[in-house]
Scaffold this motif. Structure first.
Motif, PDB file in Angstrom:
ATOM      1  N   VAL B 286       0.843  -1.202   0.000  1.00 36.75           N
ATOM      2  CA  VAL B 286       0.000   0.000   0.000  1.00 36.75           C
ATOM      3  C   VAL B 286       0.881   1.255   0.000  1.00 36.75           C
ATOM      4  CG1 VAL B 286      -1.872   1.208   1.170  1.00 36.75           C
ATOM      5  CG2 VAL B 286      -1.767  -1.288   1.257  1.00 36.75           C
ATOM      6  N   ARG B 287       1.983   1.185   0.768  1.00 41.66           N
ATOM      7  CA  ARG B 287       2.918   2.321   0.779  1.00 41.66           C
ATOM      8  C   ARG B 287       3.519   2.525  -0.609  1.00 41.66           C
ATOM      9  NH1 ARG B 287       4.921  -0.438   5.668  1.00 41.66           N
ATOM     10  NH2 ARG B 287       6.922  -0.917   4.688  1.00 41.66           N
ATOM     11  N   GLN B 288       3.865   1.386  -1.222  1.00 39.79           N
ATOM     12  CA  GLN B 288       4.467   1.459  -2.556  1.00 39.79           C
ATOM     13  C   GLN B 288       3.473   2.065  -3.556  1.00 39.79           C
ATOM     14  OE1 GLN B 288       5.921  -2.365  -3.804  1.00 39.79           O
ATOM     15  NE2 GLN B 288       6.608  -1.564  -5.792  1.00 39.79           N
ATOM     16  N   ALA B 289       2.203   1.674  -3.416  1.00 39.57           N
ATOM     17  CA  ALA B 289       1.175   2.195  -4.319  1.00 39.57           C
ATOM     18  C   ALA B 289       1.139   3.720  -4.244  1.00 39.57           C
ATOM     19  CB  ALA B 289      -0.189   1.601  -3.945  1.00 39.57           C
ATOM     20  N   VAL B 290       1.197   4.252  -3.036  1.00 40.59           N
ATOM     21  CA  VAL B 290       1.157   5.705  -2.871  1.00 40.59           C
ATOM     22  C   VAL B 290       2.371   6.345  -3.540  1.00 40.59           C
ATOM     23  CG1 VAL B 290       1.298   7.571  -1.177  1.00 40.59           C
ATOM     24  CG2 VAL B 290      -0.237   5.639  -0.786  1.00 40.59           C
ATOM     25  N   ASN B 291       3.544   5.721  -3.347  1.00 37.27           N
ATOM     26  CA  ASN B 291       4.743   6.297  -3.957  1.00 37.27           C
ATOM     27  C   ASN B 291       4.688   6.292  -5.485  1.00 37.27           C
ATOM     28  OD1 ASN B 291       6.656   7.542  -2.305  1.00 37.27           O
ATOM     29  ND2 ASN B 291       7.230   5.589  -1.375  1.00 37.27           N
ATOM     30  N   HIS B 292       3.956   5.347  -6.058  1.00 32.65           N
ATOM     31  CA  HIS B 292       3.813   5.332  -7.513  1.00 32.65           C
ATOM     32  C   HIS B 292       2.721   6.278  -8.003  1.00 32.65           C
ATOM     33  CE1 HIS B 292       6.736   2.337  -8.452  1.00 32.65           C
ATOM     34  NE2 HIS B 292       6.155   1.383  -7.738  1.00 32.65           N
ATOM     35  N   ALA B 293       1.886   6.750  -7.072  1.00 34.16           N
ATOM     36  CA  ALA B 293       0.695   7.503  -7.494  1.00 34.16           C
ATOM     37  C   ALA B 293       0.931   8.999  -7.599  1.00 34.16           C
ATOM     38  CB  ALA B 293      -0.453   7.231  -6.512  1.00 34.16           C
ATOM     39  N   ILE B 294       2.100   9.468  -7.151  1.00 41.73           N
ATOM     40  CA  ILE B 294       2.302  10.914  -7.084  1.00 41.73           C
ATOM     41  C   ILE B 294       3.230  11.406  -8.183  1.00 41.73           C
ATOM     42  CG2 ILE B 294       3.228  12.776  -5.663  1.00 41.73           C
ATOM     43  CD1 ILE B 294       2.265  10.907  -3.294  1.00 41.73           C
ATOM     44  N   ASP B 295       2.726  12.359  -8.963  1.00 36.47           N
ATOM     45  CA  ASP B 295       3.521  12.949 -10.035  1.00 36.47           C
ATOM     46  C   ASP B 295       4.298  14.138  -9.458  1.00 36.47           C
ATOM     47  OD1 ASP B 295       4.620  14.022 -12.244  1.00 36.47           O
ATOM     48  OD2 ASP B 295       2.760  14.119 -13.424  1.00 36.47           O
ATOM     49  N   ARG B 296       5.530  13.887  -9.066  1.00 33.92           N
ATOM     50  CA  ARG B 296       6.309  14.930  -8.379  1.00 33.92           C
ATOM     51  C   ARG B 296       6.736  16.054  -9.318  1.00 33.92           C
ATOM     52  NH1 ARG B 296       6.849   9.720  -6.392  1.00 33.92           N
ATOM     53  NH2 ARG B 296       7.032   9.574  -4.134  1.00 33.92           N
ATOM     54  N   GLN B 297       6.961  15.707 -10.586  1.00 36.63           N
ATOM     55  CA  GLN B 297       7.319  16.733 -11.568  1.00 36.63           C
ATOM     56  C   GLN B 297       6.201  17.769 -11.660  1.00 36.63           C
ATOM     57  OE1 GLN B 297      10.373  16.702 -13.142  1.00 36.63           O
ATOM     58  NE2 GLN B 297       9.789  18.768 -13.793  1.00 36.63           N
ATOM     59  N   ALA B 298       4.983  17.255 -11.766  1.00 43.40           N
ATOM     60  CA  ALA B 298       3.834  18.160 -11.872  1.00 43.40           C
ATOM     61  C   ALA B 298       3.658  18.964 -10.588  1.00 43.40           C
ATOM     62  CB  ALA B 298       2.573  17.357 -12.168  1.00 43.40           C
ATOM     63  N   LEU B 299       3.933  18.342  -9.466  1.00 41.28           N
ATOM     64  CA  LEU B 299       3.808  19.031  -8.183  1.00 41.28           C
ATOM     65  C   LEU B 299       4.684  20.286  -8.162  1.00 41.28           C
ATOM     66  CD1 LEU B 299       3.816  17.453  -4.666  1.00 41.28           C
ATOM     67  CD2 LEU B 299       5.516  19.160  -5.143  1.00 41.28           C
ATOM     68  N   VAL B 300       5.942  20.106  -8.525  1.00 43.97           N
ATOM     69  CA  VAL B 300       6.882  21.227  -8.496  1.00 43.97           C
ATOM     70  C   VAL B 300       6.477  22.290  -9.508  1.00 43.97           C
ATOM     71  CG1 VAL B 300       9.254  21.867  -9.030  1.00 43.97           C
ATOM     72  CG2 VAL B 300       8.795  19.913  -7.564  1.00 43.97           C
ATOM     73  N   GLU B 301       6.043  21.851 -10.693  1.00 47.03           N
ATOM     74  CA  GLU B 301       5.679  22.816 -11.720  1.00 47.03           C
ATOM     75  C   GLU B 301       4.399  23.567 -11.365  1.00 47.03           C
ATOM     76  OE1 GLU B 301       5.646  20.631 -15.364  1.00 47.03           O
ATOM     77  OE2 GLU B 301       7.835  20.392 -15.279  1.00 47.03           O
ATOM     78  N   LYS B 302       3.402  22.816 -10.886  1.00 50.80           N
ATOM     79  CA  LYS B 302       2.118  23.447 -10.626  1.00 50.80           C
ATOM     80  C   LYS B 302       2.143  24.290  -9.365  1.00 50.80           C
ATOM     81  CE  LYS B 302      -0.870  20.079 -12.854  1.00 50.80           C
ATOM     82  NZ  LYS B 302      -1.582  18.837 -12.531  1.00 50.80           N
ATOM     83  N   LEU B 303       2.746  23.769  -8.301  1.00 49.70           N
ATOM     84  CA  LEU B 303       2.676  24.485  -7.025  1.00 49.70           C
ATOM     85  C   LEU B 303       3.750  25.549  -6.894  1.00 49.70           C
ATOM     86  CD1 LEU B 303       1.903  21.698  -4.417  1.00 49.70           C
ATOM     87  CD2 LEU B 303       0.351  22.970  -5.884  1.00 49.70           C
ATOM     88  N   PHE B 304       4.942  25.262  -7.369  1.00 50.18           N
ATOM     89  CA  PHE B 304       6.052  26.187  -7.116  1.00 50.18           C
ATOM     90  C   PHE B 304       6.547  26.865  -8.386  1.00 50.18           C
ATOM     91  CE2 PHE B 304       7.071  22.680  -3.884  1.00 50.18           C
ATOM     92  CZ  PHE B 304       6.108  23.152  -3.021  1.00 50.18           C
ATOM     93  N   ARG B 305       5.785  26.778  -9.460  1.00 47.89           N
ATOM     94  CA  ARG B 305       6.207  27.357 -10.735  1.00 47.89           C
ATOM     95  C   ARG B 305       7.645  26.956 -11.069  1.00 47.89           C
ATOM     96  NH1 ARG B 305       4.410  33.596 -10.593  1.00 47.89           N
ATOM     97  NH2 ARG B 305       2.930  33.443  -8.903  1.00 47.89           N
ATOM     98  N   GLY B 306       7.972  25.727 -10.782  1.00 47.68           N
ATOM     99  CA  GLY B 306       9.281  25.231 -11.176  1.00 47.68           C
ATOM    100  C   GLY B 306      10.398  25.453 -10.168  1.00 47.68           C
ATOM    101  N   TYR B 307      10.141  26.208  -9.081  1.00 40.74           N
ATOM    102  CA  TYR B 307      11.177  26.341  -8.054  1.00 40.74           C
ATOM    103  C   TYR B 307      11.152  25.090  -7.192  1.00 40.74           C
ATOM    104  CZ  TYR B 307      11.196  31.125  -9.518  1.00 40.74           C
ATOM    105  OH  TYR B 307      11.275  32.241 -10.276  1.00 40.74           O
ATOM    106  N   GLY B 308      12.301  24.569  -6.899  1.00 45.47           N
ATOM    107  CA  GLY B 308      12.344  23.319  -6.161  1.00 45.47           C
ATOM    108  C   GLY B 308      12.554  22.199  -7.158  1.00 45.47           C
ATOM    109  N   VAL B 309      13.115  21.096  -6.689  1.00 42.91           N
ATOM    110  CA  VAL B 309      13.451  19.983  -7.551  1.00 42.91           C
ATOM    111  C   VAL B 309      12.672  18.767  -7.058  1.00 42.91           C
ATOM    112  CG1 VAL B 309      15.355  18.524  -8.331  1.00 42.91           C
ATOM    113  CG2 VAL B 309      15.772  20.937  -7.838  1.00 42.91           C
TER     114      VAL B 309
END
Lengths: 284, 516
Positions: B286-309
């Motif tokens: 279940v933990r692994q499922a969550v780790n596969h479910a999150i698009d981190r690239q989109a997170l940084v782009e959408k929330l921080f306008r690309g600041y942060g890696v």
């Protein structure tokens, strides 16, 4: 004097109960002073340090025992030390109180001048455009939050006009924005204006005003000497109560303008579960 | 109020005002052409740690890879049983009041720590011995492998002069004065207002070009940004190890031609810890499922306008102790996430978008302590990402003290935290979070195998052993890495030579100069 003597015991009892309540509220609240204070310094917990801290400040005592320990200290004139800064609670307050006092008096002065003028204007020009305008300003004053007002003031006076320093303490120029932010943001002037208006309108209906007019006094003399002085009684009561509030500090305005008063210190202490500080200030 | 009373009030206010207004300007005013840096900081000078790196130094320090290097000690050796540390001290070092830094001062420091200190190594202190003028032996009651790391910490072991306590040279004295060995000495300190640091001309190392540092305490983050824009302070964001400039204000600062925005990664990753001791996340899949479910690239782009890696490993693989994680990041694969959940038996039977198992809905409680950077936006993002795989997230925001209690009692499924960084990681982090003896994280992922790996790594201090631990943690999916919390510093264009310090716990202005 007799009255005072009669009131003393109940006042003492009230102070005792209040101090116990504030002490126990904080003591029983979730959160551990040792953890909060040590991780504040370095955001990783250091267990050895926490243990040491807990023992040093007897944080592991049961509530009643801890309270009695604190109370006996207070009765001997020792308000204890802040867990967070290690300094005496009394000294901590004494160091910050002047800043709070200056700001409270200045804000109150400004609020009274503004509020009373607006209130008088609107009472004496009742039903005119002046009245509506003054009342509109007062209502707006009641609905503006101080953090927003503070930011707007900095934007206007510091960034756009460049005439006032955006933060700090020391010169009269530093005092202007916090004063306005509290007088307007705390709704002081707005409430004073409303109370002044109501009270003036009430007084102007009184017979002695009619009598004064009948004696042929000028309208100015009637309004100022007869009406205004009497109308001020509820205003003075309001000012007294609000001043008491202001002297306990204005957390948000102090934070925004980096004003070194007691308000932010209290909040930081509260978040750190620094109960000697929080209890001391209420009990004293 | 009668006019007379008003007059009195005015007078009183005037008097208090005059009394309260002592000349701040005097303290700051430098002569023309003087090299002065005005720093805007979020903490009072004494409460903050980072700014003190300019005034106080330690026996040793760590470099950007976390390796211990000489500082006030030139070299050291450790006895075979690990209880005796012999330090050869740097010569020609004096404290700001002229007191020499020698074996006597070093011995006093060790014993003063023993009596008054609270740092991790303090309880292992036995005694000290002066061998010769510049050699001192520190003895421990039992081996403590983290000693050198502790001694490199500003918070735990900044070296102060024996004359700064009252009474001087007393092992139990209370610290009264601010006397260190650093390139700047404290000339003036006003509680919750400012500190004025002046260059110490007898400094042992390279002479800084700055003559004066004025540290101004500004608690509000937005006020700090405005003070920088108006030129009242020259630099912000340097003296806090957390992200003290709101990410959403970075574009505005970057657009200002008079301001430089300078970002640096310290490998500190924002992570969400799983509760592995109770609830749905006890199952690794279940933990692994969550780790596969999150698009981190989109997170940084959408929330921080690309600041942060974006970050997909539980700590930065740039650390030598975690280099095994390179190329092992969690991939964004929502299809795989759904399959994993179905494998465990979580299926959406009633078609409401939330999965069920044994009549229970897949609802998790996400605990956020107040004050974590960017916490609210990240919480909403997590909610929406996990909803897509049929998991409902309830966000609970608590004040720090209450959040800590809830964490200890395991009243959470997800908890917002960070991956740690040097010098605290790896030893401190592993022990206090992922070892089963942890009291702060009793519900983090623990196992006998992990305990053994951690104990072995700490005993050997070998990066290969630490790498094994981190690889195991990554495989176990102990947390959800999200993004690298880059340190952001913004300064006036006239500030030159700013260098990010090796750890995020120091703000070092030794190399800075002003060029109008």
């Amino acid at each position: 004097m007799e009255y005072l003597l009669k009131r003393m015991p109940s006042a003492m009892a009230a102070i005792l109960v209040a101090s116990f309540l504030s002490f126990s509220l904080l003591y029983l609240a979730p959160g551990d002073a040792a953890y909060l204070i040590i991780t504040q310094k370095l955001d990783e917990p250091d267990y050895a340090a926490m243990e040491h801290f807990t023992r040093k400040y007897s944080l592991d005592l049961p509530l009643l025992e801890a309270y009695l320990l604190w109370l006996s200290g207070v009765l001997h004139g020792d308000f204890g030390s802040s867990l967070r800064t290690g300094e005496g609670v009394l000294q901590e307050f004494a160091a910050r109180f002047p800043a709070t006092l200056v700001l409270a008096l200045s804000a109150m002065l400004f609020a009274v001048l503004l509020g009373v003028s607006l209130g008088m204007l609107s009472a004496l020009r009742r039903g005119t455009l002046w009245d509506s305008a003054a009342r509109a300003i007062a209502s707006a004053g009641i609905s503006i939050p101080e953090f927003w007002l503070g930011m707007l003031l900095i934007l206007l006076f510091s960034l756009k006009l460049g005439v006032l320093p955006s933060f700090g303490y020391g010169s009269p120029a530093h005092l202007i924005m916090p004063t306005i932010a509290i007088a307007l943001g705390f709704h002081l002037s707005a409430r004073i204006a409303r109370v002044t208006r109501e009270s003036m309108l009430e007084v102007l209906e009184k017979n002695y005003i009619l009598a004064a007019r009948a004696r042929g006094y000028s309208e100015r003399r009637v309004n100022v000497i007869h009406a205004f002085r009497n109308a001020l009684i509820p205003v003075v009561t309001l000012v007294g109560m609000d001043l008491g509030h202001l002297l306990s500090g204005a957390v948000i305005v102090e934070s925004i303008f980096a004003w070194p008063g007691v308000g932010k210190f209290m909040l930081d202490s509260l978040f750190a579960r620094d109960f000697p500080v929080v209890s001391g200030s209420r009990g004293s | 109020m009668p006019p007379r009373a008003l007059l009195y009030a005015l007078l009183l206010a005037g008097i208090v005002l005059l009394a309260g207004c002592t000349g701040v300007e005097r303290a700051e005013a430098g002569q023309a052409g003087e090299q002065v840096l005005v720093v805007g900081g979020a903490e009072d000078f004494l409460e903050g740690e980072e700014i003190k790196a300019n005034v106080f130094e330690m026996l040793v320090r760590v470099n950007e890879r976390g390796e211990v290097e000489p500082f006030l000690a030139e070299s050291w050796s450790v006895s075979g049983d690990g209880t005796e540390y012999t330090f050869r001290l740097r010569r020609n070092v004096t404290f700001h009041d002229g007191t020499p830094w020698d074996a006597e001062a070093a011995k006093w420091f060790w014993l003063w720590k023993k009596n008054t200190g609270t740092g991790g190594f303090v309880k292992y202190i036995r005694d000290a011995e002066v061998v010769d003028r510049y050699t001192v032996v520190y003895r421990l009651t039992e081996p403590y492998p983290s000693l050198l790391k502790d001694l490199a910490s500003q918070f735990k072991a900044e070296v102060i002069s024996p004359t700064s306590v009252e009474p001087p040279w007393s092992y139990t004295g209370k610290r009264k004065r601010l006397i260190g060995t650093g390139p700047f000495r404290v000339e003036e300190y006003r509680k919750e207002q400012l500190a004025v640091l002046v260059r110490y001309d007898a400094y042992w190392g390279d002479r800084p070009r700055l003559e004066r540092i004025v540290y101004r305490y500004i608690p509000d983050e937005n006020t700090r940004v405005m003070a920088l824009k108006r030129g009242e302070v020259d630099i912000i964001g340097a003296t806090e190890h957390h992200a003290s400039i709101p990410f959403e204000r970075i574009p505005e600062l970057e657009a200002d031609p008079g301001i430089v925005v300078d970002q640096h990664s310290y490998g500190r990753i924002q992570v969400v810890e799983f509760n592995c001791g109770r609830g749905v996340f006890t199952d690794r899949r279940v933990r692994q499922a969550v780790n596969h479910a999150i698009d981190r690239q989109a997170l940084v782009e959408k929330l921080f306008r690309g600041y942060g890696v974006p970050a997909t490993t539980i700590t930065s693989p740039d650390f030598p102790f975690a280099s095994s994680l390179r190329g092992r990041g969690y991939e964004y694969d929502p299809e795989r996430a759904r399959k994993l959940l179905e494998e465990v038996g979580w299926v959406d039977t009633d078609g409401d978008g939330v999965r069920e198992k044994d009549g229970e809905e897949l609802v998790v409680r996400y605990l956020v302590p107040i004050g974590e950077a960017n916490a609210n936006t990240v919480a909403v993002y997590l909610q929406s990402e996990l909803k897509k795989i049929g998991m409902k997230v309830e966000v609970v925001t608590l004040e720090r003290g209450a959040a800590y209690e809830a964490k200890k009692r395991g009243e959470y499924d997800l908890f917002l935290h960070h991956s740690g960084n040097i010098p605290w990681a790896p030893e401190g982090l592993l022990l206090s979070k992922y070892h089963s003896s942890s009291t702060a994280w009793p519900y983090a992922c623990h196992s006998d195998e992990l305990d053994r790996l951690i104990e072995r790594a700490i005993a050997s201090g070998d990066n290969e052993d630490f790498n094994r631990v981190y690889l195991k943690l990554q495989e176990e999916n102990v947390c959800i890495p999200l993004y690298d919390i880059v340190k952001t510093v913004a300064y006036n264009k006239k500030v030159r030579g700013y260098v990010h310090a090796p750890t995020m716990y120091e703000a070092n202005f030794r190399t800075v100069y002003i060029e109008e």
